[in-house]
Design a protein around this motif. Structure first.
Motif, PDB file in Angstrom:
ATOM      1  N   GLU A 248       0.820  -1.206   0.000  1.00 36.71           N
ATOM      2  CA  GLU A 248       0.000   0.000   0.000  1.00 36.71           C
ATOM      3  C   GLU A 248       0.859   1.262   0.000  1.00 36.71           C
ATOM      4  OE1 GLU A 248      -3.834  -1.916   2.380  1.00 36.71           O
ATOM      5  OE2 GLU A 248      -2.241  -0.898   3.482  1.00 36.71           O
ATOM      6  N   ILE A 249       1.969   1.222   0.720  1.00 39.01           N
ATOM      7  CA  ILE A 249       2.877   2.372   0.748  1.00 39.01           C
ATOM      8  C   ILE A 249       3.475   2.604  -0.637  1.00 39.01           C
ATOM      9  CG2 ILE A 249       5.069   3.218   1.697  1.00 39.01           C
ATOM     10  CD1 ILE A 249       4.375   1.809   4.300  1.00 39.01           C
ATOM     11  N   SER A 250       3.850   1.523  -1.315  1.00 38.92           N
ATOM     12  CA  SER A 250       4.473   1.664  -2.635  1.00 38.92           C
ATOM     13  C   SER A 250       3.498   2.209  -3.667  1.00 38.92           C
ATOM     14  CB  SER A 250       5.020   0.310  -3.103  1.00 38.92           C
ATOM     15  OG  SER A 250       3.965  -0.596  -3.413  1.00 38.92           O
ATOM     16  N   LEU A 251       2.182   2.061  -3.448  1.00 39.06           N
ATOM     17  CA  LEU A 251       1.177   2.487  -4.423  1.00 39.06           C
ATOM     18  C   LEU A 251       0.637   3.888  -4.165  1.00 39.06           C
ATOM     19  CD1 LEU A 251      -0.885  -0.818  -4.787  1.00 39.06           C
ATOM     20  CD2 LEU A 251       0.721   0.140  -6.423  1.00 39.06           C
ATOM     21  N   ILE A 252       1.062   4.543  -3.100  1.00 42.01           N
ATOM     22  CA  ILE A 252       0.583   5.890  -2.807  1.00 42.01           C
ATOM     23  C   ILE A 252       1.049   6.847  -3.903  1.00 42.01           C
ATOM     24  CG2 ILE A 252       0.741   7.837  -1.206  1.00 42.01           C
ATOM     25  CD1 ILE A 252       1.062   5.843   1.057  1.00 42.01           C
ATOM     26  N   SER A 253       0.125   7.659  -4.394  1.00 46.38           N
ATOM     27  CA  SER A 253       0.471   8.667  -5.397  1.00 46.38           C
ATOM     28  C   SER A 253       0.375  10.051  -4.768  1.00 46.38           C
ATOM     29  CB  SER A 253      -0.460   8.575  -6.608  1.00 46.38           C
ATOM     30  OG  SER A 253      -1.739   9.091  -6.292  1.00 46.38           O
ATOM     31  N   LEU A 254       0.945  11.023  -5.454  1.00 41.53           N
ATOM     32  CA  LEU A 254       0.879  12.398  -4.963  1.00 41.53           C
ATOM     33  C   LEU A 254      -0.562  12.893  -4.905  1.00 41.53           C
ATOM     34  CD1 LEU A 254       3.902  13.916  -6.921  1.00 41.53           C
ATOM     35  CD2 LEU A 254       3.842  13.244  -4.518  1.00 41.53           C
ATOM     36  N   ASN A 255      -1.407  12.388  -5.795  1.00 36.54           N
ATOM     37  CA  ASN A 255      -2.814  12.799  -5.811  1.00 36.54           C
ATOM     38  C   ASN A 255      -3.595  12.243  -4.624  1.00 36.54           C
ATOM     39  OD1 ASN A 255      -2.346  14.125  -8.229  1.00 36.54           O
ATOM     40  ND2 ASN A 255      -2.989  12.388  -9.492  1.00 36.54           N
ATOM     41  N   ASP A 256      -3.049  11.235  -3.961  1.00 32.68           N
ATOM     42  CA  ASP A 256      -3.740  10.629  -2.815  1.00 32.68           C
ATOM     43  C   ASP A 256      -3.605  11.464  -1.548  1.00 32.68           C
ATOM     44  OD1 ASP A 256      -4.505   8.459  -4.353  1.00 32.68           O
ATOM     45  OD2 ASP A 256      -2.715   7.299  -3.845  1.00 32.68           O
ATOM     46  N   ILE A 257      -2.697  12.424  -1.549  1.00 34.05           N
ATOM     47  CA  ILE A 257      -2.420  13.205  -0.338  1.00 34.05           C
ATOM     48  C   ILE A 257      -2.984  14.608  -0.500  1.00 34.05           C
ATOM     49  CG2 ILE A 257      -0.639  14.068   1.213  1.00 34.05           C
ATOM     50  CD1 ILE A 257       1.179  11.848   0.217  1.00 34.05           C
ATOM     51  N   ALA A 258      -3.884  14.992   0.422  1.00 35.19           N
ATOM     52  CA  ALA A 258      -4.411  16.360   0.473  1.00 35.19           C
ATOM     53  C   ALA A 258      -3.634  17.093   1.571  1.00 35.19           C
ATOM     54  CB  ALA A 258      -5.905  16.349   0.753  1.00 35.19           C
ATOM     55  N   PHE A 259      -2.585  17.790   1.175  1.00 37.66           N
ATOM     56  CA  PHE A 259      -1.698  18.410   2.158  1.00 37.66           C
ATOM     57  C   PHE A 259      -2.425  19.476   2.972  1.00 37.66           C
ATOM     58  CE2 PHE A 259       1.220  16.592  -0.929  1.00 37.66           C
ATOM     59  CZ  PHE A 259       2.193  16.046  -0.108  1.00 37.66           C
ATOM     60  N   ALA A 260      -3.273  20.268   2.323  1.00 33.68           N
ATOM     61  CA  ALA A 260      -3.974  21.333   3.037  1.00 33.68           C
ATOM     62  C   ALA A 260      -4.943  20.768   4.075  1.00 33.68           C
ATOM     63  CB  ALA A 260      -4.721  22.222   2.042  1.00 33.68           C
ATOM     64  N   LYS A 261      -5.636  19.675   3.722  1.00 35.62           N
ATOM     65  CA  LYS A 261      -6.601  19.059   4.642  1.00 35.62           C
ATOM     66  C   LYS A 261      -5.944  18.066   5.596  1.00 35.62           C
ATOM     67  CE  LYS A 261     -10.490  19.331   1.409  1.00 35.62           C
ATOM     68  NZ  LYS A 261     -11.537  18.541   0.685  1.00 35.62           N
ATOM     69  N   GLU A 262      -4.655  17.757   5.343  1.00 39.62           N
ATOM     70  CA  GLU A 262      -3.922  16.760   6.139  1.00 39.62           C
ATOM     71  C   GLU A 262      -4.659  15.420   6.123  1.00 39.62           C
ATOM     72  OE1 GLU A 262      -2.965  18.169  10.030  1.00 39.62           O
ATOM     73  OE2 GLU A 262      -2.004  20.004   9.311  1.00 39.62           O
ATOM     74  N   GLU A 263      -4.973  14.972   4.910  1.00 41.36           N
ATOM     75  CA  GLU A 263      -5.674  13.706   4.705  1.00 41.36           C
ATOM     76  C   GLU A 263      -4.965  12.879   3.651  1.00 41.36           C
ATOM     77  OE1 GLU A 263     -10.334  14.997   5.582  1.00 41.36           O
ATOM     78  OE2 GLU A 263      -9.635  14.689   3.532  1.00 41.36           O
ATOM     79  N   ILE A 264      -5.194  11.571   3.720  1.00 39.09           N
ATOM     80  CA  ILE A 264      -4.659  10.669   2.711  1.00 39.09           C
ATOM     81  C   ILE A 264      -5.755   9.695   2.296  1.00 39.09           C
ATOM     82  CG2 ILE A 264      -3.778   9.050   4.463  1.00 39.09           C
ATOM     83  CD1 ILE A 264      -1.472   8.421   2.514  1.00 39.09           C
ATOM     84  N   THR A 265      -5.836   9.437   1.002  1.00 36.59           N
ATOM     85  CA  THR A 265      -6.793   8.474   0.458  1.00 36.59           C
ATOM     86  C   THR A 265      -6.047   7.221   0.044  1.00 36.59           C
ATOM     87  OG1 THR A 265      -8.194  10.262  -0.366  1.00 36.59           O
ATOM     88  CG2 THR A 265      -8.558   8.075  -1.296  1.00 36.59           C
ATOM     89  N   LEU A 266      -6.581   6.075   0.438  1.00 35.64           N
ATOM     90  CA  LEU A 266      -5.953   4.789   0.123  1.00 35.64           C
ATOM     91  C   LEU A 266      -6.878   4.007  -0.813  1.00 35.64           C
ATOM     92  CD1 LEU A 266      -4.835   3.934   3.768  1.00 35.64           C
ATOM     93  CD2 LEU A 266      -3.436   4.921   1.965  1.00 35.64           C
ATOM     94  N   PRO A 267      -6.723   4.211  -2.131  1.00 34.37           N
ATOM     95  CA  PRO A 267      -7.625   3.531  -3.076  1.00 34.37           C
ATOM     96  C   PRO A 267      -7.221   2.095  -3.372  1.00 34.37           C
ATOM     97  CG  PRO A 267      -6.126   4.954  -4.269  1.00 34.37           C
ATOM     98  CD  PRO A 267      -5.812   5.139  -2.802  1.00 34.37           C
ATOM     99  N   ASN A 268      -5.949   1.766  -3.198  1.00 35.97           N
ATOM    100  CA  ASN A 268      -5.443   0.448  -3.617  1.00 35.97           C
ATOM    101  C   ASN A 268      -5.234  -0.453  -2.405  1.00 35.97           C
ATOM    102  OD1 ASN A 268      -5.143   1.164  -6.450  1.00 35.97           O
ATOM    103  ND2 ASN A 268      -3.522   2.512  -5.746  1.00 35.97           N
TER     104      ASN A 268
END
Length: 389
Positions: A248-268
């Motif tokens: 899951e860590i290897s599949l994280i993309s830059l689009n998955d991280i909302a830096f302003a909201k301090e959130e991360i989406t894990l689609p894979n």
């Protein structure tokens, strides 16, 4: 799509070598690729073939046979084919040859790869198992398949393999049988439920987690000196604060991280259920430090990429290796998964239910999550026997 001919092949090679230099490949690698590709161009000219004919498995085998030395490296040709394809100068990328399977097997492999985001090595393992099964069956009509035939095949196929490999082989067939029953309606009963191996009692051991002093020792031992330190530390914070698998860590993309909201989406995720989580402050800071101080400025959507050319997303085993190396430097003889186990234990100690832990860890089955209630004797007694401790 343009069709490259032999006249344009030298120019394509020159463009590819210039791209390698711009991507910061070492001069030694560029020189080696140039030497091999020069002979490849000569081979194509002598055979009077177009590049679309050159970039096939059959042509590569012919080139390898005609080359001196016989063990010529074929990676430069594969790399050139990939470069031409990405620049719309080749109709299809060059794929490694493999024995074709009947359509139903190929359809399942495509379905499995699309729905589970598995590594190509897993697809290759499944393909080998299916090849063995197909050769073993007398009748191609899979609707007549019986569990006795599956058992007989596995008894022969698994001979000599380790228990872990045998489990992988059973898992490949279990998924295929479930697909034949649930998706294609070919089987009249679900044979996957009958495909079970011998129990492995060693698995009843509780998952290994880090004690508070070990956690303190790990994070106090982290260094922030070279690019690899920044990348490894960001991986460690993600594994510890969110319980993510190396894959899951290897599949994280830059689009998955909302830096302003301090959130991360894990689609894979392994259970195919996407999840959006708050990104802990320490993990966010580690990611930003990695991006500012270590991540190459390349056109890649993946968060974690190779630190040297070619700049591609890291594989999951790179994540596992880097995290394990940091653990061992801290004097902790564990694998990367111990951080995931520690995260599960922290959830349980914070009062999360076993169903909440299942969703947070992305497990397919509740039975997998139930193993985590054994990670602490006090928690086990409290949750199983409702004891006041």
């Amino acid at each position: 799509m343009k069709r490259q001919n032999t006249k344009g092949l030298p120019q394509a090679v020159d463009a590819y070598l210039r791209w390698m230099a711009s991507a910061q490949y070492s001069q030694h690698t560029i020189d080696l690729y140039q030497w091999i590709l020069k002979h490849c161009v000569e081979f194509a000219n002598a055979a009077n073939m177009a590049s679309s004919d050159l970039f096939t498995c059959e042509a590569l085998k012919a080139f390898e046979s005609a080359s001196q030395p016989k063990s010529v490296h074929l990676s430069p040709i594969r790399g050139l084919a990939r470069y031409l394809y990405e620049n719309n100068q080749l109709e299809a990328p060059l794929k490694k040859s493999h024995e074709a399977l009947p359509g139903i097997y190929e359809e399942y492999l495509a379905h499995y790869e699309d729905t589970r985001n598995v590594h190509h090595a897993t697809i290759r393992r499944c393909r080998n198992v299916f090849l063995g099964l197909h050769r073993n069956l007398d009748d191609d009509d899979l609707s007549k398949l019986t569990i006795e035939q599956i058992d007989a095949f596995l008894k022969h196929y698994n001979a000599g393999y380790s228990p872990a490999s045998q489990r992988h082989h059973r898992s490949c067939l279990r998924g295929f049988l479930r697909y034949l029953y649930c998706h294609r309606k070919i089987l009249r009963r679900d044979l996957s439920t009958l495909l079970a191996g011998p129990p492995f009692y060693a698995q009843t051991k509780p998952p290994r987690f880090l004690r508070p002093k070990e956690v303190e020792r790990l994070f106090s031992s982290l260094r922030w000196e070279c690019p690899k330190d920044f990348r490894s530390n960001a991986m460690i914070y993600l594994a510890y604060t969110l319980g993510l698998r190396p894959k899951e860590i290897s599949l994280i993309s830059l689009n998955d991280i909302a830096f302003a909201k301090e959130e991360i989406t894990l689609p894979n995720r392994k259970n195919t259920t996407p999840l959006r989580l708050p990104l802990p402050e320490e993990a966010l800071k580690a990611i930003v430090a990695y991006m500012v101080n270590a991540r190459p400025q390349v056109d890649q959507k993946a968060l974690f990429v190779n630190l040297t050319a070619p700049y591609r997303p890291v594989f999951h085993y790179t994540v596992s290796y880097d995290i394990s190396a940091c653990l061992h430097k801290a004097g902790i003889s564990e694998s990367a998964y111990c951080l995931r186990h520690t995260y599960a234990q922290n959830l349980l100690e914070a009062g999360a239910s076993i169903f909440q832990v299942k969703e947070m860890l992305g497990h397919d089955r509740i039975q997998t999550t139930q193993r985590y209630i054994h990670v602490h004797t006090r928690l086990m007694r409290k949750r199983l026997f409702d004891e006041t401790l």
